[in-house]
Write a protein that holds these residues in place. Structure first.
Motif, mmCIF file in Angstrom:
data_model
loop_
_atom_site.group_PDB
_atom_site.id
_atom_site.type_symbol
_atom_site.label_atom_id
_atom_site.label_comp_id
_atom_site.label_asym_id
_atom_site.label_seq_id
_atom_site.Cartn_x
_atom_site.Cartn_y
_atom_site.Cartn_z
ATOM 1 N N VAL A 29 0.875 -1.177 0.000
ATOM 2 C CA VAL A 29 0.000 0.000 0.000
ATOM 3 C C VAL A 29 0.904 1.216 0.000
ATOM 4 O O VAL A 29 1.764 1.362 0.876
ATOM 5 N N LEU B 55 1.155 5.649 -0.967
ATOM 6 C CA LEU B 55 0.454 6.894 -1.247
ATOM 7 C C LEU B 55 0.537 7.229 -2.729
ATOM 8 O O LEU B 55 1.566 7.004 -3.364
ATOM 9 N N PHE C 36 -4.624 6.083 -2.288
ATOM 10 C CA PHE C 36 -3.658 5.009 -2.143
ATOM 11 C C PHE C 36 -3.618 4.109 -3.373
ATOM 12 O O PHE C 36 -4.623 3.964 -4.082
ATOM 13 N N LEU D 111 4.930 5.586 3.681
ATOM 14 C CA LEU D 111 3.672 5.622 4.414
ATOM 15 C C LEU D 111 3.908 5.408 5.904
ATOM 16 O O LEU D 111 3.378 6.135 6.750
#
Length: 421
Positions: free
Chosen positions: A118, A120, A126, A342
Motif C-alpha cells: 500500500v 500513497l 492510495f 507511508l
C-alpha cells in the motif's frame, strides 16, 4: 499487471472479526468497499484444537449493521448447540464457523488475494497492489490484520532458537501449535500466566505430555477469574465482568483515547491482563506444575536436544521444549505491506499508530482497527466485543469523510486536535 481505477473505493485489509465487521458496516452504508483476506485465518490456523473461548457468548458476537448475526443466530441457523448463557463456553471451532458464516452473509464478495503493498498516490489516496498482479486505487484503507505478525517472544527466549522460534526449534510461540497431541510423551515448559499459557498447558497435559510446567514471570502469579455467580452485584455490567473501570473502557473508549500516552500504555498492559478463565481452574489444578514470581534470564539447548530455562530462582528448569505463551504486541514494523514512506509519515504511540476520531491515523484516509488500535482506544480493542464500539464509528467516519489533520512526524506522542497523546 492489471490496473483498476476506482478512486471512491475503501479497501479493508483483513478478514478476521474486526475486518469483517468494518466491511459489513461500510457496505451497509453504501460505501464502495473491497475486502481482502482469508476469513478467520488466525482463529482457524493459530489456535489449538480443543481451545475454548475465554469470552462469554454475548462478548463473542461480531458486530453487524443489522440484527440477526450474533453467535446465537448462527447456532440456530446451522442447527448447532446454542451458546448464550454466561455459563456457556464456546469452542474455537464453533466461533471460526460463525465468523465464516458472518462473512458469507454480510461480506459475500470477499477477495482472498493478498495485499502486497500500500503506497500513497501523488494526487491523494492510495495504490494497493495484490499478489494477483492487480493494482487498484482506493480513497481510503482500513488495516484490520489482527494478530498477523504480532506474536511476541521475549528476546531472552528467542535467542535459544537460532533460526527463530518454531515448533522444531528449542523455543516456539503458542500460536505455532495447532495440535496439542504433538507433545505426547514430552516434557514441556510454558512461559506465561494468561489464558493462552494456562490453556496451552492444560491441552498439552490432556493430550499426553509427560510433564507440563507453567513458568510465570516477574510479579505475575497464576490465577483464575470468578465464575458468573461470584461477580460483584453493586457494580455495572461489562462483557468482562462487573467493574466501573471495565464498563468505562468498554463503552467510553473515546475518553480512554484522551488519556496521556504513558497512562494508556500502562492500562493496556495491566487491565484484562494475565488471568485464566474460571472454568479452566479445575482442569489445571493437579495436572500442571507451576513456577511463579521468577525472572526468566535465558534459555539454551543442552544434552540430548533438551533445553534449559535459566531463571532468577535456582539452577533452572529442563524440558524437551519451551512454549512462549507471551501474547501479541502490535508493531507497525510488522506491517511490511505499508510502504516505507507511508509508515514514516505515521504518528505513533509506542510501536502502534496514534489514532484520532473514527480510528483514523495521521495519514489522511488510513485507518486502523482491532489490535493496532488498542494503544489509542484501550484494551477492549484486543477482544471481539471491541467490534461493537469500533466498526460503526469507523464506517461513519468513512461514509462522511471529514477534513484530516496534516500528517505528523513518525515518532513520539501527538498533541493537538485529537486531544492529549
Amino acid at each position: 499487471m492489471r490496473t483498476t481505477q476506482r478512486d471512491g473505493t475503501v479497501v479493508v485489509i483483513g478478514a478476521g472479526p474486526f475486518g469483517l465487521s468494518a466491511a459489513a458496516h461500510l457496505l451497509a452504508r453504501g460505501v464502495p468497499t473491497r475486502t481482502f483476506g482469508d476469513p478467520m485465518a488466525s482463529w482457524r490456523d493459530a489456535m489449538p484444537r480443543g481451545m475454548l473461548l475465554k469470552s462469554t457468548p454475548a462478548a463473542s458476537a461480531i458486530d453487524a449493521p443489522r440484527p440477526g448475526h450474533t453467535l446465537v443466530d448462527y447456532c440456530e441457523a446451522a442447527g448447532e448447540q446454542r451458546y448464550e448463557s454466561d455459563w456457556d463456553v464456546v469452542p474455537v471451532e464453533t466461533f471460526t464457523r460463525y465468523g465464516e458464516w458472518f462473512q458469507r452473509r454480510l461480506v459475500p464478495d470477499l477477495e482472498r488475494d493478498r495485499v502486497v503493498s500500500v503506497d500513497l498516490r501523488p494526487r491523494g489516496g492510495f495504490e494497493v497492489k495484490l499478489d494477483s498482479g492487480e493494482v487498484c486505487a482506493a480513497r481510503a484503507v482500513v488495516v484490520a490484520t489482527g494478530l498477523t505478525g504480532c506474536a511476541y517472544v521475549p528476546p531472552e527466549l528467542a535467542r535459544a532458537a537460532s533460526d527463530g522460534p518454531s515448533p522444531g526449534a528449542a523455543v516456539s510461540h503458542s500460536s505455532q501449535h495447532r495440535d496439542p497431541a504433538r507433545f505426547a510423551g514430552r516434557d514441556l515448559l510454558v512461559v506465561g500466566a494468561g489464558q493462552s499459557a494456562l490453556e496451552t498447558a492444560v491441552l498439552a497435559a490432556e493430550a499426553g505430555a509427560a510433564s507440563v510446567r507453567v513458568v510465570a514471570r516477574g510479579r505475575r502469579a497464576v490465577g483464575f477469574g470468578a465464575p458468573p455467580d461470584h461477580q460483584p452485584r453493586l457494580r455495572p455490567e461489562s462483557p468482562f465482568g462487573r467493574a466501573w473501570s471495565l464498563y468505562g473502557m468498554t463503552y467510553h473508549a473515546d475518553a480512554f483515547r484522551r488519556l496521556p500516552g504513558p497512562v494508556r500504555h500502562e492500562l493496556v498492559r495491566r487491565v484484562l491482563g494475565p488471568l485464566g478463565a474460571w472454568w479452566l481452574r479445575e482442569r489445571f489444578t493437579g495436572r500442571v506444575g507451576v513456577t511463579q514470581g521468577v525472572r526468566v534470564l535465558g534459555a539454551r539447548t543442552v544434552a540430548d536436544g533438551r533445553v534449559r530455562l535459566t531463571t532468577s530462582d535456582g539452577p533452572g528448569l529442563e524440558a524437551d521444549h519451551i512454549i512462549a505463551a507471551t501474547g501479541y504486541r502490535p508493531d507497525l514494523a510488522a506491517l511490511d505491506f505499508l510502504g516505507p514512506g507511508l509508515r514514516a509519515a505515521l504518528a505513533r504511540t509506542g510501536t502502534s499508530p496514534h489514532l484520532g476520531p473514527g480510528y483514523r491515523s495521521s495519514v489522511p484516509g488510513l485507518h486502523f482497527t482491532g489490535l493496532s488500535a488498542a494503544a489509542t482506544y484501550g484494551p477492549v480493542m484486543r477482544f471481539v466485543v471491541g467490534t461493537q464500539y469500533a466498526s460503526h464509528r469507523l464506517a461513519t467516519a468513512l461514509a462522511r469523510p471529514s477534513p484530516h489533520p496534516p500528517p505528523h512526524g513518525s515518532s513520539g506522542e501527538v498533541r493537538g486536535r485529537w486531544g492529549r497523546g
